[in-house]
Structure formats: structure tokens, C-alpha cells
Design a protein around this motif. Structure first.
Motif, short mmCIF file in Angstrom:
data_model
loop_
_atom_site.label_atom_id
_atom_site.label_comp_id
_atom_site.label_asym_id
_atom_site.label_seq_id
_atom_site.Cartn_x
_atom_site.Cartn_y
_atom_site.Cartn_z
N VAL A 141 -12.35 46.53 16.64
CA VAL A 141 -13.53 46.22 17.45
C VAL A 141 -13.97 44.80 17.16
CG1 VAL A 141 -14.33 48.62 17.54
CG2 VAL A 141 -15.11 47.11 15.69
N LYS A 142 -14.77 44.28 18.05
CA LYS A 142 -15.31 42.94 17.87
C LYS A 142 -16.80 42.97 18.19
CE LYS A 142 -14.16 41.41 22.57
NZ LYS A 142 -13.77 42.74 23.05
N ARG A 143 -17.48 41.92 17.80
CA ARG A 143 -18.92 41.84 18.05
C ARG A 143 -19.20 41.99 19.54
NH1 ARG A 143 -21.38 36.58 16.10
NH2 ARG A 143 -23.28 37.65 16.70
N GLY A 144 -20.21 42.80 19.85
CA GLY A 144 -20.58 43.02 21.24
C GLY A 144 -20.01 44.29 21.84
N ASP A 145 -18.99 44.86 21.18
CA ASP A 145 -18.40 46.10 21.70
C ASP A 145 -19.41 47.25 21.60
OD1 ASP A 145 -16.02 44.90 22.27
OD2 ASP A 145 -14.92 45.72 20.56
N ILE A 146 -19.39 48.11 22.61
CA ILE A 146 -20.22 49.32 22.60
C ILE A 146 -19.41 50.46 21.99
CG2 ILE A 146 -21.53 50.97 23.98
CD1 ILE A 146 -22.72 48.16 23.89
N VAL A 147 -19.99 51.12 21.00
CA VAL A 147 -19.31 52.22 20.31
C VAL A 147 -20.27 53.38 20.11
CG1 VAL A 147 -17.72 50.66 19.10
CG2 VAL A 147 -19.91 51.29 18.03
N TYR A 148 -19.70 54.52 19.71
CA TYR A 148 -20.49 55.70 19.36
C TYR A 148 -20.30 55.97 17.87
CZ TYR A 148 -21.14 56.33 24.32
OH TYR A 148 -21.47 56.13 25.63
N VAL A 149 -21.40 56.11 17.16
CA VAL A 149 -21.36 56.28 15.71
C VAL A 149 -21.79 57.71 15.35
CG1 VAL A 149 -22.35 55.55 13.51
CG2 VAL A 149 -21.78 53.85 15.24
N ARG A 150 -20.96 58.36 14.57
CA ARG A 150 -21.34 59.68 14.02
C ARG A 150 -21.93 59.43 12.64
NH1 ARG A 150 -20.72 64.96 14.96
NH2 ARG A 150 -20.51 66.40 13.19
N VAL A 151 -23.20 59.75 12.48
CA VAL A 151 -23.93 59.47 11.24
C VAL A 151 -23.56 60.47 10.16
CG1 VAL A 151 -26.22 59.37 10.17
CG2 VAL A 151 -25.84 58.36 12.43
N ARG A 152 -23.25 59.92 8.97
CA ARG A 152 -22.93 60.76 7.82
C ARG A 152 -24.13 60.92 6.88
NH1 ARG A 152 -16.96 58.66 5.77
NH2 ARG A 152 -15.71 59.75 7.35
N GLY A 153 -24.92 59.87 6.81
CA GLY A 153 -26.07 59.93 5.92
C GLY A 153 -27.07 58.83 6.21
N VAL A 154 -28.33 59.10 5.88
CA VAL A 154 -29.42 58.13 6.05
C VAL A 154 -30.14 57.99 4.72
CG1 VAL A 154 -31.53 57.56 7.30
CG2 VAL A 154 -29.68 58.78 8.48
N ASP A 155 -30.25 56.75 4.22
CA ASP A 155 -30.91 56.50 2.94
C ASP A 155 -32.12 55.60 3.18
OD1 ASP A 155 -31.73 55.89 0.42
OD2 ASP A 155 -29.76 55.31 -0.34
N PRO A 156 -33.32 56.22 3.32
CA PRO A 156 -34.52 55.42 3.58
C PRO A 156 -34.85 54.44 2.46
CG PRO A 156 -34.90 57.76 4.00
CD PRO A 156 -33.60 57.65 3.27
N LYS A 157 -34.52 54.82 1.21
CA LYS A 157 -34.87 53.96 0.08
C LYS A 157 -34.12 52.63 0.13
CE LYS A 157 -35.38 54.05 -4.96
NZ LYS A 157 -35.19 54.86 -6.20
N SER A 158 -32.82 52.71 0.38
CA SER A 158 -32.03 51.47 0.47
C SER A 158 -31.97 50.94 1.90
CB SER A 158 -30.61 51.73 -0.04
OG SER A 158 -29.94 52.67 0.77
N GLU A 159 -32.59 51.67 2.83
CA GLU A 159 -32.63 51.28 4.24
C GLU A 159 -31.22 51.13 4.81
OE1 GLU A 159 -35.11 47.83 4.54
OE2 GLU A 159 -36.94 48.93 4.03
N HIS A 160 -30.39 52.14 4.59
CA HIS A 160 -29.01 52.13 5.06
C HIS A 160 -28.70 53.40 5.84
CE1 HIS A 160 -27.73 49.11 1.73
NE2 HIS A 160 -27.97 48.49 2.87
N ILE A 161 -27.90 53.24 6.87
CA ILE A 161 -27.34 54.37 7.61
C ILE A 161 -25.83 54.26 7.50
CG2 ILE A 161 -27.00 55.42 9.89
CD1 ILE A 161 -29.78 54.53 10.65
N TYR A 162 -25.20 55.36 7.09
CA TYR A 162 -23.75 55.38 6.91
C TYR A 162 -23.13 56.32 7.95
CZ TYR A 162 -25.20 53.50 2.42
OH TYR A 162 -25.78 52.74 1.44
N GLY A 163 -21.92 55.99 8.37
CA GLY A 163 -21.25 56.85 9.33
C GLY A 163 -19.86 56.34 9.64
N ARG A 164 -19.36 56.72 10.83
CA ARG A 164 -18.05 56.24 11.26
C ARG A 164 -18.07 56.17 12.78
NH1 ARG A 164 -13.52 58.91 9.13
NH2 ARG A 164 -12.36 57.95 10.83
N ILE A 165 -17.24 55.30 13.33
CA ILE A 165 -17.15 55.18 14.78
C ILE A 165 -16.30 56.33 15.30
CG2 ILE A 165 -16.31 53.76 16.69
CD1 ILE A 165 -16.84 51.29 14.98
N SER A 166 -16.89 57.14 16.15
CA SER A 166 -16.16 58.28 16.72
C SER A 166 -15.48 57.91 18.02
CB SER A 166 -17.14 59.45 16.96
OG SER A 166 -18.14 59.07 17.89
N GLN A 167 -16.00 56.85 18.66
CA GLN A 167 -15.40 56.47 19.95
C GLN A 167 -15.80 55.05 20.31
OE1 GLN A 167 -16.53 59.10 23.15
NE2 GLN A 167 -15.64 57.81 24.73
#
Length: 272
Positions: free
Chosen positions: A244-270
């Protein structure tokens, strides 16, 4: 009889209007600034060589003035020319009423402004800064005559790939004073801290197991940043079979949300 004749021959004649025309507002500002040690501001409209010196051209009303580079606070000629078209502050050094011109110093104005700024600066204050130069990961800002650096990490919430795509020289930014040492003249600022955080409110909109649409905001060696909303980016691993490159539209499946570190982790499903 002569007064009556004047009124008849010059209809609309008013003596006070003639007297007002002899008053030059530009020169009044110049005299006042010199007498009262005031700072003026004007757009730098040109660069000329005068008496073998590179000079900035400025105007006060209809009066033309010059700031020699040695009085500009800028030693590099290229940086000096980059001020062209920008408003600059200056103090009157001398003037030539008969020659209809004046000499000014930007350096003197900056030093004056800097002294005043250090007096009123306080920790946690939110102030306006003007962008002087932009690098991919660093801004140089001016706060009342004080030059301050702002790293990309303190620019805002979310991933920023290149600051040159976000701001340009002359832009005005609201920043917060994070650290202040007046004695040693050390100041650290943050634009991010002056903004409203999307956290933790965004955690209500993104949950583990959910899939969300986003735009690729950065591609790094260690992973991909996907922007889900303003100030919220998910960090995901590289795709196994696609790039992928900057500007591409993707769908992300979220694995976890960490409010303390302000991070969302996941993987591109499509990739769309």
C-alpha cells in the motif's frame, strides 16, 4: 471682497483641508516611533543593493525605508531573501526627511520583543507562534522574537508523515508552553497540547474485533499507519501479499485499543 471672491471662484474650498494635506501620516509614524522607541511592522516588498549593502525594502505609509542585512537579524543572504513578501518588525535607526527615506533595524525590534516576551511568558500559557521554517520533521517558530523548535511529535494527534504538507512559512499556530526556564532562556512548546484530544472519546467508536474504513497516512519500515479520523491513526503490520501507499483506502480490523498509550492496533483486512 477678496474673501468673497475666493469662495465664488473655488467652490467647496475649505482651508482646513489644505492644512490636512500638508500632514503626512507616514512621517508622523516614523517620527513617533523614533521618539518613543516603538516597534513598527510592514511587509518586506523588495530587496535592493544600497551603498554596496543588501537591503530589504519596506514602506511606512508612502515613505520608503531600508533594512540593511546587517540589521536584519539574518546572516544568510538566502534566508534574508526568503523574508520577501513577509511582514517584518523594525525600529527606526535614522531618517532623511529631505531624501524621503529612512533606515530601520529588524534585529533591534526582535531583541526588544524578545526581552518583553521573556517577562510575560508563563508555564502552561497558550500563545500564538509564527512559522519561520519547515522541515519534514521539525518546525522553527517565532514567539515574540524568540526562536523555538517544534518536533513533529508535538505537532498534533495522529501520524504526520511530512510537516511540509501541513504548514508553510508565515502560518500562525496556537502552542502551549510545556517547559520554561527564564534564567537559562530555555522553552519547550507543544501544538498538540493546545488542541483537544480525541482520546479517550474515540475508544467508543473503535472496538476490538471491529472493522473500519481508513486512509493510509504513512508507510514505515516497521509498519503502516492508517488514519481512522482526525488525530486517530491505527498502527498495522505490512500486508502479506500486497503493498500500500499513502492515500490508499483500506479496511482495518482492530485487534486492540490502548487509551493510555493512545494506540490502536490491528491489521488491514482489505485494500479498496
Amino acid at each position: 471682497m477678496s474673501q468673497e471672491l475666493k469662495r465664488i471662484l473655488i467652490e467647496g474650498y475649505q482651508e482646513e483641508k489644505v492644512q490636512r494635506q500638508e500632514y503626512d501620516e507616514g512621517w508622523a509614524q516614523i517620527y513617533s516611533a523614533k521618539q518613543n522607541d516603538l516597534i513598527l511592522q510592514s511587509e518586506m516588498i523588495g530587496v535592493e543593493v544600497k551603498l554596496n549593502k543588501l537591503c530589504a525594502v519596506i514602506m511606512v505609509g508612502n515613505v520608503r525605508g531600508y533594512i540593511p542585512q546587517e540589521f536584519s537579524g539574518v546572516t544568510d543572504a538566502h534566508a534574508f531573501r526568503r523574508l520577501l513578501g513577509e511582514p517584518v518588525a523594525f525600529k527606526i535607526v535614522s531618517y532623511d526627511r529631505e531624501g524621503e527615506t529612512f533606515i530601520a533595524s529588524r534585529q533591534a525590534a526582535l531583541e526588544h520583543m524578545e526581552g518583553l516576551t521573556w517577562k510575560w511568558l508563563e508555564p502552561d500559557a497558550v500563545i500564538t507562534a509564527v512559522v519561520r521554517s519547515v522541515e519534514p520533521k521539525l518546525l522553527t517558530l517565532d514567539i515574540g522574537g524568540i526562536s523555538v523548535e517544534l518536533p513533529v511529535q508535538q505537532f498534533g494527534y495522529g501520524w504526520v508523515e511530512d510537516l511540509r504538507e501541513e504548514v508553510q512559512a508565515g502560518d500562525h499556530l496556537k502552542v502551549k508552553v510545556m517547559e520554561l526556564d527564564k534564567e537559562n532562556k530555555i522553552i519547550k512548546i507543544s501544538k498538540k497540547a493546545a488542541e483537544k484530544s480525541p482520546w479517550p472519546d474515540c475508544t467508543k467508536r473503535y472496538i476490538a474485533g471491529g472493522t473500519y474504513k481508513g486512509k493510509v497516512s504513512g508507510v514505515m519500515e516497521y509498519g503502516i499507519f492508517v488514519n481512522l479520523e482526525r488525530g486517530v491513526d491505527a498502527l498495522v503490520p505490512h500486508m502479506r501479499f500486497e503493498k500500500v501507499k499513502r492515500g490508499d483506502i483500506v479496511y482495518v480490523r482492530v485487534r486492540g485499543v490502548d487509551p493510555k498509550s493512545e494506540h490502536i492496533y490491528g491489521r488491514i483486512s482489505q485494500k479498496r
